[in-house]
Design a protein around this motif. Sequence first.
Motif, short mmCIF file in Angstrom:
data_model
loop_
_atom_site.label_atom_id
_atom_site.label_comp_id
_atom_site.label_asym_id
_atom_site.label_seq_id
_atom_site.Cartn_x
_atom_site.Cartn_y
_atom_site.Cartn_z
N TRP A 244 0.81 -1.22 0.00
CA TRP A 244 0.00 0.00 0.00
C TRP A 244 0.85 1.27 0.00
O TRP A 244 0.47 2.27 -0.62
CB TRP A 244 -0.97 0.00 1.18
N LYS A 245 2.01 1.25 0.67
CA LYS A 245 2.83 2.45 0.71
C LYS A 245 3.42 2.78 -0.66
O LYS A 245 3.39 3.94 -1.11
CB LYS A 245 3.94 2.29 1.75
N LEU A 246 3.97 1.77 -1.32
CA LEU A 246 4.48 2.00 -2.67
C LEU A 246 3.37 2.46 -3.61
O LEU A 246 3.57 3.35 -4.45
CB LEU A 246 5.11 0.70 -3.21
N PHE A 247 2.22 1.86 -3.45
CA PHE A 247 1.07 2.20 -4.28
C PHE A 247 0.68 3.67 -4.10
O PHE A 247 0.46 4.40 -5.09
CB PHE A 247 -0.09 1.28 -3.91
N VAL A 248 0.60 4.14 -2.87
CA VAL A 248 0.22 5.53 -2.60
C VAL A 248 1.29 6.48 -3.13
O VAL A 248 0.98 7.53 -3.72
CB VAL A 248 -0.01 5.75 -1.09
N ILE A 249 2.56 6.13 -2.98
CA ILE A 249 3.64 6.98 -3.47
C ILE A 249 3.59 7.11 -4.99
O ILE A 249 3.64 8.22 -5.55
CB ILE A 249 5.01 6.43 -3.03
N ILE A 250 3.46 5.97 -5.67
CA ILE A 250 3.50 5.96 -7.14
C ILE A 250 2.30 6.71 -7.73
O ILE A 250 2.42 7.38 -8.76
CB ILE A 250 3.53 4.51 -7.67
N THR A 251 1.14 6.61 -7.10
CA THR A 251 -0.06 7.24 -7.65
C THR A 251 -0.27 8.67 -7.19
O THR A 251 -1.16 9.36 -7.69
CB THR A 251 -1.30 6.40 -7.30
N THR A 252 0.54 9.14 -6.24
CA THR A 252 0.48 10.54 -5.81
C THR A 252 1.58 11.38 -6.43
O THR A 252 1.38 12.57 -6.73
CB THR A 252 0.57 10.64 -4.26
N ALA A 253 2.75 10.78 -6.65
CA ALA A 253 3.92 11.52 -7.16
C ALA A 253 3.67 12.26 -8.47
O ALA A 253 4.24 13.35 -8.67
CB ALA A 253 5.10 10.55 -7.32
N PRO A 254 2.84 11.74 -9.42
CA PRO A 254 2.63 12.49 -10.67
C PRO A 254 2.04 13.89 -10.49
O PRO A 254 2.10 14.70 -11.42
CB PRO A 254 1.67 11.59 -11.46
N LEU A 255 1.48 14.19 -9.32
CA LEU A 255 0.94 15.53 -9.09
C LEU A 255 2.04 16.56 -8.86
O LEU A 255 1.82 17.76 -9.05
CB LEU A 255 0.00 15.53 -7.88
N ILE A 256 3.22 16.10 -8.45
CA ILE A 256 4.29 17.03 -8.08
C ILE A 256 4.72 17.93 -9.25
O ILE A 256 4.86 19.15 -9.08
CB ILE A 256 5.48 16.27 -7.48
N PRO A 257 4.96 17.39 -10.47
CA PRO A 257 5.31 18.29 -11.57
C PRO A 257 4.24 19.33 -11.86
O PRO A 257 4.56 20.47 -12.22
CB PRO A 257 5.49 17.33 -12.77
N TRP A 258 2.98 18.96 -11.68
CA TRP A 258 1.90 19.93 -11.93
C TRP A 258 1.87 21.00 -10.85
O TRP A 258 1.44 22.13 -11.11
CB TRP A 258 0.56 19.21 -11.99
N ILE A 259 2.34 20.66 -9.64
CA ILE A 259 2.47 21.68 -8.60
C ILE A 259 3.59 22.65 -8.95
O ILE A 259 3.45 23.88 -8.83
CB ILE A 259 2.74 21.01 -7.23
N ILE A 260 4.71 22.10 -9.40
CA ILE A 260 5.87 22.94 -9.73
C ILE A 260 5.52 23.95 -10.83
O ILE A 260 5.93 25.12 -10.78
CB ILE A 260 7.05 22.05 -10.17
N PHE A 261 4.73 23.51 -11.81
CA PHE A 261 4.39 24.38 -12.93
C PHE A 261 2.94 24.90 -12.83
O PHE A 261 2.37 25.33 -13.83
CB PHE A 261 4.57 23.63 -14.25
N SER A 262 2.40 24.89 -11.61
CA SER A 262 1.00 25.30 -11.45
C SER A 262 0.78 26.78 -11.75
O SER A 262 -0.34 27.20 -12.05
CB SER A 262 0.51 24.99 -10.04
N TRP A 263 1.85 27.58 -11.68
CA TRP A 263 1.70 29.01 -11.97
C TRP A 263 1.34 29.26 -13.43
O TRP A 263 0.91 30.35 -13.80
CB TRP A 263 2.99 29.75 -11.62
N LYS A 264 1.48 28.22 -14.27
CA LYS A 264 1.18 28.39 -15.69
C LYS A 264 -0.31 28.26 -16.01
O LYS A 264 -0.73 28.60 -17.11
CB LYS A 264 1.95 27.35 -16.51
N ILE A 265 -1.10 27.76 -15.06
CA ILE A 265 -2.53 27.63 -15.35
C ILE A 265 -3.13 29.03 -15.48
O ILE A 265 -2.87 29.91 -14.65
CB ILE A 265 -3.27 26.82 -14.26
#
Length: 509
Positions: A244-265
């Motif tokens: 479950w821990k690996l699963f939560v990490i892998i499925t949450t991590a893709p949001l991080i790049p969108w946070i980094i570039f969220s100022w572009k929205i």
Amino acid sequence: MSTAYEQALTEVGNEGRFQKCFDVKYNVLVVFMWSMAYMNIILSLAFTPYTCKLPDKTDLNISDYTWKLKHIPVHSDANGDIKFESCTIYTHPDVNNDTSECDAYTYDKTWYDSTIPSEKNWVCDKEINIANLFAYSKIGEAFGSVLFGWIGDVYGRRPTYMVSMVLIVLGRLISLLAGSSFLIFATGCIIAAFPSWSVPQSVSVISMEISSSARRTITTSMRYTAFSIGLATVPFFYWWLRDWKLFVIITTAPLIPWIIFSWKIPESPRWLCVTGKSKQGIKCLKKIAKDNNRDLKVDTEKEIMSMEIEDSHSGYGPLALFSGKRIALNTILLLILWVFVSISYSVLLLSAGEKSGLNPFIQFSLQSIAEIPANFLGAWLCDHIGRRRSTTMSFFVIGSIWTIISLRELNIQWIRAWWINSALIAIGRLTIAISFFAINLLNLEIYPTSLRSSGMSLGNVVSSVAAAIAPYILYLLPETIEDANILGSNKTKYSKLSKTKKPAPEDLT
């Protein structure tokens, strides 16, 4: 202001390249990844079969089954089958039949190497922790919807989106680091749930306010399809990773790049114009015009700059939704719809793939796939027969499904078949998805620009509070005739069986 803005949007293009790129980035990709991060903790709370951990064998010639029979009490279910108890063990099996609660547990690892309940031993009397977590998360969603809806109307759609994404990732990180503390784990779940629906809500509002009315059903279909595909995809990550821990990490991590570039929205130019930030609004409109190879006329630009700010009551937040008789009536009716839809959907979602003995990941995925055609069917129905008739029709179907499900308790065997149950859940989720589709369109369309986020947020509040009831319905719901006979008596679902006579091994064959 509305007339001037609509004229400006027509001039810069309301169905061009800018809108299409926005939809692909945010209505599809962001919503797809957000849906996996939103659902991963719910899938991680799955129950696996368990029994008390047995003492080490003292005689290697004894079979595992006989050794288990010596230490674990058994009972007959409603069909007459012999089942091992999950939460009790014989204290002194060589002396008497006295039992005690388990000190440790052994879990079935057919499908999962670890889940949250198995790692933290949230079983037997602690199983209520799972229902509480779901309820706390939904209540967090309710409070978050009020706050972020107000922030969206007062401070803008973009900052709401940015803060929401950060809190989702932060909340999941806290839960991962919680260890054995239920309080810390629950805090992480609440933080992640607090802004959760603000992400697709912010995206949907911006999308609506930069597009023509004809694109509303299209963009709503794209958003809900991305959400459904995310739900159908995420269980396969768990099936692959098993932890479950690996699963939560892998499925949450893709949001991080969108946070980094969220100022572009992009911010909504309509919101900027309505709230007195006309210069910024015109700048956004010109960006849209550039991408669409169009031009904003000078006269239209001057008209926007000369318009007075509308008296929107946005500072009052959700209270402004009850500021007049008609808007109050519309709001109340929509909230009633949200209650019924949310409870039905949450019960069906949480019961997907349970207790059938089949692959839980494939079952969950197939039932989520059933929502995909609903997004297109919902769009077609809303455009051809209207939002109200679409909602009414889907409510009739889901009511019929619940009626059929209730007949299971009359011991009608064909209704109790696993494939009937799976089919009913799939049809139910398809039908409720149509209801969600229609209700969201109604939310977007009956409120003015200045109250649109507050209107959607209040709907999410009521929806989340109603959904908080769902896990307790499942927790108390009798699964068999035997459960129904126990329900309401002085026995609990997990009561221990003291002084139970152990059957002979030949009785179990």
